[in-house]
Motif scaffolding. Sequence first.
Motif, mmCIF file in Angstrom:
data_model
loop_
_atom_site.group_PDB
_atom_site.id
_atom_site.type_symbol
_atom_site.label_atom_id
_atom_site.label_comp_id
_atom_site.label_asym_id
_atom_site.label_seq_id
_atom_site.Cartn_x
_atom_site.Cartn_y
_atom_site.Cartn_z
ATOM 1 N N ASN A 171 6.452 0.594 -8.004
ATOM 2 C CA ASN A 171 5.967 -0.711 -8.453
ATOM 3 C C ASN A 171 6.011 -1.737 -7.328
ATOM 4 N N PRO B 108 -4.002 -4.485 -2.969
ATOM 5 C CA PRO B 108 -4.539 -3.318 -3.675
ATOM 6 C C PRO B 108 -4.674 -3.576 -5.178
ATOM 7 N N ILE B 109 -5.782 -3.169 -5.745
ATOM 8 C CA ILE B 109 -5.991 -3.295 -7.188
ATOM 9 C C ILE B 109 -5.518 -1.991 -7.825
ATOM 10 N N ASP B 110 -4.373 -2.051 -8.472
ATOM 11 C CA ASP B 110 -3.753 -0.854 -9.009
ATOM 12 C C ASP B 110 -2.797 -1.258 -10.131
ATOM 13 N N PRO B 111 -2.653 -0.445 -11.187
ATOM 14 C CA PRO B 111 -1.726 -0.795 -12.280
ATOM 15 C C PRO B 111 -0.285 -0.972 -11.814
ATOM 16 N N THR C 225 2.317 1.753 -3.469
ATOM 17 C CA THR C 225 1.281 2.267 -4.369
ATOM 18 C C THR C 225 1.024 3.748 -4.112
ATOM 19 N N GLU D 30 0.832 -1.214 0.000
ATOM 20 C CA GLU D 30 0.000 0.000 0.000
ATOM 21 C C GLU D 30 0.863 1.259 0.000
#
Length: 297
Positions: free
Chosen positions: A224, A237-240, A219, A216
């Motif tokens: 990365n 976490p849903i993140d690119p 992010t 987290e």
Amino acid sequence: MVQVQAALPWTWHRDGAMPRDDETLPERVRRKEDLLSASQRKIARYCITQPREAAQLTALRIAEKLGVSESTVVRFAIRMGYEGFPDMQAAIRRAAEQRAATQVAGTTSPRDGRVHSSLRGDLDALTQTVESLDYQALHDCAEALHGARLLHVVGFRSAFGLAYTVEFHLRHFMNTRLIGAVGGTVLDDVDLIGPDDAVLAFTFPVYDERSLQAVEQATAVGANSVVVTDSALAPIPIDPLVRTLMTRYETQTFFNSAVAPSAIANALVLRLLELSAKKDRGLERRLYDRFQRQRTT
């Protein structure tokens, strides 16, 4: 009165050792490891890990495969307490035959049933991991980590061993740091993650919040992360910026098997080494030579 001395379970050999007649080659190697040269260690490793070949090939053929002299192979056999190379080879064959006799298909005893099932489960998990691995995803994960100023590696509870081992290998050719290596500093370690860094996290049930905090934080600062985990349902976490590598992590009792995750971790370390070696052609050779020197000192 003439006294007859009972036969002893060992015989004297020219190097002064007293191996038992029933002592296996691995046992003899362990007992005399400190006396072996680098070439003899290579022969020992080959004979122990490739017993079928070692039991069939001539001393000359083994020497050619290992890049040593035929006389070195013969001297190794004598150093191990055998009368010569044929004697050692016969012992290797006998040991292989004894193992085969106790591993006949379908003869697993009730006592060994769960152990056998556990080993089969590990093998199945490893096979499934290899067959389902997305190699492009593995490459993308390695690329995301390789360009980092500092790679933070994190894992707690049963995942700590994986994190520790991976960081130990990576530190030899990347700038790395193991989060929580010093007790009580996890929050401070997480706060040090910067935008030019990257996080490699290992987390499995029970998902430890400390590992998730590191992801987290990465992010939040635009760094990365790569997470090795067991399920798309893991609270990540849903993140690119967050990439995942999935692997099986299960067993038949209260603890989970790390066989498949270890394979994924090894593959990732190897890919990162390949990326580093592109910029430094002699890197892998230097690392190999360094570990060989440490092994023989």
